[in-house]
Design a protein around this motif. Structure first.
Motif, PDB file in Angstrom:
ATOM      1  N   VAL A 171       0.856  -1.192   0.000  1.00  0.00           N
ATOM      2  CA  VAL A 171       0.000   0.000   0.000  1.00  0.00           C
ATOM      3  C   VAL A 171       0.895   1.247   0.000  1.00  0.00           C
ATOM      4  O   VAL A 171       1.808   1.362   0.818  1.00  0.00           O
ATOM      5  CB  VAL A 171      -0.929   0.004   1.234  1.00  0.00           C
ATOM      6  N   SER A 172       0.611   2.148  -0.905  1.00  0.00           N
ATOM      7  CA  SER A 172       1.448   3.349  -1.019  1.00  0.00           C
ATOM      8  C   SER A 172       1.209   4.314   0.143  1.00  0.00           C
ATOM      9  O   SER A 172       0.124   4.353   0.734  1.00  0.00           O
ATOM     10  CB  SER A 172       1.157   4.070  -2.340  1.00  0.00           C
ATOM     11  N   MET A 173       2.239   5.086   0.435  1.00  0.00           N
ATOM     12  CA  MET A 173       2.113   6.134   1.447  1.00  0.00           C
ATOM     13  C   MET A 173       1.067   7.147   0.983  1.00  0.00           C
ATOM     14  O   MET A 173       0.352   7.706   1.797  1.00  0.00           O
ATOM     15  CB  MET A 173       3.461   6.823   1.687  1.00  0.00           C
ATOM     16  N   GLU A 174       0.967   7.357  -0.328  1.00  0.00           N
ATOM     17  CA  GLU A 174      -0.029   8.293  -0.856  1.00  0.00           C
ATOM     18  C   GLU A 174      -1.435   7.853  -0.476  1.00  0.00           C
ATOM     19  O   GLU A 174      -2.258   8.666  -0.036  1.00  0.00           O
ATOM     20  CB  GLU A 174       0.069   8.406  -2.373  1.00  0.00           C
ATOM     21  N   LEU A 175      -1.744   6.555  -0.622  1.00  0.00           N
ATOM     22  CA  LEU A 175      -3.078   6.074  -0.281  1.00  0.00           C
ATOM     23  C   LEU A 175      -3.330   6.207   1.222  1.00  0.00           C
ATOM     24  O   LEU A 175      -4.436   6.543   1.634  1.00  0.00           O
ATOM     25  CB  LEU A 175      -3.274   4.625  -0.732  1.00  0.00           C
ATOM     26  N   LEU A 176      -2.319   5.978   2.025  1.00  0.00           N
ATOM     27  CA  LEU A 176      -2.465   6.161   3.473  1.00  0.00           C
ATOM     28  C   LEU A 176      -2.835   7.610   3.795  1.00  0.00           C
ATOM     29  O   LEU A 176      -3.791   7.868   4.525  1.00  0.00           O
ATOM     30  CB  LEU A 176      -1.172   5.774   4.194  1.00  0.00           C
ATOM     31  N   VAL A 177      -2.101   8.545   3.227  1.00  0.00           N
ATOM     32  CA  VAL A 177      -2.348   9.967   3.498  1.00  0.00           C
ATOM     33  C   VAL A 177      -3.677  10.411   2.893  1.00  0.00           C
ATOM     34  O   VAL A 177      -4.445  11.135   3.528  1.00  0.00           O
ATOM     35  CB  VAL A 177      -1.169  10.828   2.980  1.00  0.00           C
ATOM     36  N   ARG A 178      -3.969   9.948   1.677  1.00  0.00           N
ATOM     37  CA  ARG A 178      -5.238  10.309   1.031  1.00  0.00           C
ATOM     38  C   ARG A 178      -6.425   9.796   1.847  1.00  0.00           C
ATOM     39  O   ARG A 178      -7.439  10.484   1.994  1.00  0.00           O
ATOM     40  CB  ARG A 178      -5.293   9.756  -0.388  1.00  0.00           C
ATOM     41  N   SER A 179      -6.292   8.604   2.396  1.00  0.00           N
ATOM     42  CA  SER A 179      -7.364   8.037   3.224  1.00  0.00           C
ATOM     43  C   SER A 179      -7.588   8.878   4.470  1.00  0.00           C
ATOM     44  O   SER A 179      -8.731   9.152   4.853  1.00  0.00           O
ATOM     45  CB  SER A 179      -7.026   6.599   3.617  1.00  0.00           C
ATOM     46  N   LEU A 180      -6.503   9.292   5.099  1.00  0.00           N
ATOM     47  CA  LEU A 180      -6.628  10.147   6.282  1.00  0.00           C
ATOM     48  C   LEU A 180      -7.296  11.468   5.935  1.00  0.00           C
ATOM     49  O   LEU A 180      -8.180  11.934   6.659  1.00  0.00           O
ATOM     50  CB  LEU A 180      -5.259  10.385   6.922  1.00  0.00           C
ATOM     51  N   ALA A 181      -6.880  12.059   4.830  1.00  0.00           N
ATOM     52  CA  ALA A 181      -7.474  13.327   4.411  1.00  0.00           C
ATOM     53  C   ALA A 181      -8.965  13.144   4.114  1.00  0.00           C
ATOM     54  O   ALA A 181      -9.790  13.987   4.494  1.00  0.00           O
ATOM     55  CB  ALA A 181      -6.740  13.875   3.190  1.00  0.00           C
ATOM     56  N   SER A 182      -9.320  12.037   3.478  1.00  0.00           N
ATOM     57  CA  SER A 182     -10.721  11.761   3.170  1.00  0.00           C
ATOM     58  C   SER A 182     -11.555  11.559   4.431  1.00  0.00           C
ATOM     59  O   SER A 182     -12.760  11.807   4.430  1.00  0.00           O
ATOM     60  CB  SER A 182     -10.841  10.510   2.285  1.00  0.00           C
TER      61      SER A 182
END
Length: 108
Positions: free
Chosen positions: A78-89
């Motif tokens: 899982v990319s760090m981008e998806l982790l951060v995007r999920s948190l932002a969402s």
């Protein structure tokens, strides 16, 4: 581990260390793993607080439920981008995300 127990084990000839020692991780590798684990835990916490299922979060971020399941276990795929995007969402602020990344995880 308590100092007395560590000393006792070392006197008995055991090598005492942590997962980083066992896996021979460099400092940068250990830092990335700690950040990934912290971000994944925060995603799960916020998702549960908002009473969302993994399916609902997946729809929110444009992913799949299985990917969210992997995300929440800090799977290395899982990319760090998806982790951060999920948190932002989920409504996390930049400051909150930064504090999750900046926190040092203490070994149990």
């Amino acid at each position: 581990m308590k100092d007395a127990k560590r000393e006792k084990l070392e006197r008995a000839g055991w090598k005492v260390g942590d997962a980083s020692d066992l896996l021979e991780l460099r400092e940068d590798e250990e830092m990335i793993i700690e950040m990934r684990v912290a971000l994944a835990a925060k995603v799960r916490e916020l998702r549960q607080r908002r009473k969302l299922t993994q399916v609902q979060l997946a729809r929110l971020v444009g992913s799949s439920q299985s990917r969210i399941a992997k995300l929440e276990t800090a799977d290395k795929s899982v990319s760090m981008e998806l982790l951060v995007r999920s948190l932002a969402s989920l409504g996390a602020s930049r400051k909150e995300i930064g504090s999750v990344i900046g926190a040092k995880i203490d070994a149990p």
